[in-house]
Design a protein around this motif. Sequence first.
Motif, PDB file in Angstrom:
ATOM      1  N   ASN A   1      20.710 -16.666   3.079  1.00 57.10           N
ATOM      2  CA  ASN A   1      19.291 -16.456   2.685  1.00 57.10           C
ATOM      3  C   ASN A   1      18.747 -17.588   1.730  1.00 57.10           C
ATOM      4  O   ASN A   1      17.703 -17.595   1.107  1.00 57.10           O
ATOM      5  N   ARG A   2      19.551 -18.840   1.542  1.00 54.38           N
ATOM      6  CA  ARG A   2      19.183 -19.708   1.085  1.00 54.38           C
ATOM      7  C   ARG A   2      19.792 -21.117   1.632  1.00 54.38           C
ATOM      8  O   ARG A   2      20.718 -21.042   2.393  1.00 54.38           O
TER       9      ARG A   2
ATOM     10  N   GLY B   1      21.019 -20.151  -9.201  1.00 54.24           N
ATOM     11  CA  GLY B   1      20.158 -19.104  -9.201  1.00 54.24           C
ATOM     12  C   GLY B   1      20.070 -18.511 -10.572  1.00 54.24           C
ATOM     13  O   GLY B   1      20.340 -18.940 -11.684  1.00 54.24           O
TER      14      GLY B   1
ATOM     15  N   ASP C   1      19.639 -14.720  -7.424  1.00 50.82           N
ATOM     16  CA  ASP C   1      18.965 -15.232  -6.189  1.00 50.82           C
ATOM     17  C   ASP C   1      19.565 -16.697  -5.984  1.00 50.82           C
ATOM     18  O   ASP C   1      18.834 -17.508  -5.528  1.00 50.82           O
TER      19      ASP C   1
ATOM     20  N   ASN D   1      10.418 -11.744  -5.188  1.00 47.30           N
ATOM     21  CA  ASN D   1      10.641 -12.658  -6.060  1.00 47.30           C
ATOM     22  C   ASN D   1       9.209 -13.069  -6.729  1.00 47.30           C
ATOM     23  O   ASN D   1       8.480 -13.472  -5.867  1.00 47.30           O
TER      24      ASN D   1
ATOM     25  N   PRO E   1      18.089 -11.266  -2.214  1.00 45.89           N
ATOM     26  CA  PRO E   1      18.968 -12.051  -3.187  1.00 45.89           C
ATOM     27  C   PRO E   1      20.486 -11.491  -2.802  1.00 45.89           C
ATOM     28  O   PRO E   1      20.969 -10.933  -1.918  1.00 45.89           O
TER      29      PRO E   1
END
Length: 205
Positions: A3-4, A110, A130, A162, A171
């Motif tokens: 997700n990141r 995060g 996050d 977010n 997240p």
Amino acid sequence: MANRVLPPISSKSDIQEENTHMTFLGIPVLAGIQASYVQLDSEWAITAAHNKIILNSVWDPIYHPSCDVALFRTKHKPDIETVQIARFFQNDEIEATGYAFVLGLTKTKGQYLFDSTFTNWPNCQFSVADFGMGSGISGGGVWKEDQLIGVVTGMYFGSFTNIDQEQPFWPSAFVPLYYLDEWILEVTGRDYRVTYEEKEVSDGQ
């Protein structure tokens, strides 16, 4: 799945990286599963309980009765630094460290956002943040500076927006460890918690 962006680390420079390790079952890259874990000291390690296929094959794990956490013995170099388990507060800057599939050791930053529960772990409180999450990172550590605050469990698929990005996102979730101290002490015989002055703080973990 991530997700990141997960930036790999080429060298180990602090306790977050030195005490983070990978365990694997199968044939590397071709067919297998992997997970991360945190070495608490030279004898004990902690990870996510849902990694039980690997844990039961490689180690002799002790599972928390209601949370996605497991402890196991694993001998390590005697001079490894002992981890301290700390509290944290909303909007604290935190970091997650673990071994992402293919990428290797990664660290992402995060903020701690809120608490939640999962249907498959109804009696355990999870914290949501996050930081980046990807395959293989579960079981790794969540840190506030050089102090351990949790164990990575996975992505949080609840509905949340977010505020900074003004767009929906998934997240990540982790199990906060400070208030699992009685269980950790019972299993290991050791108290890893940071000692605080007697002062109640309403918005902390």
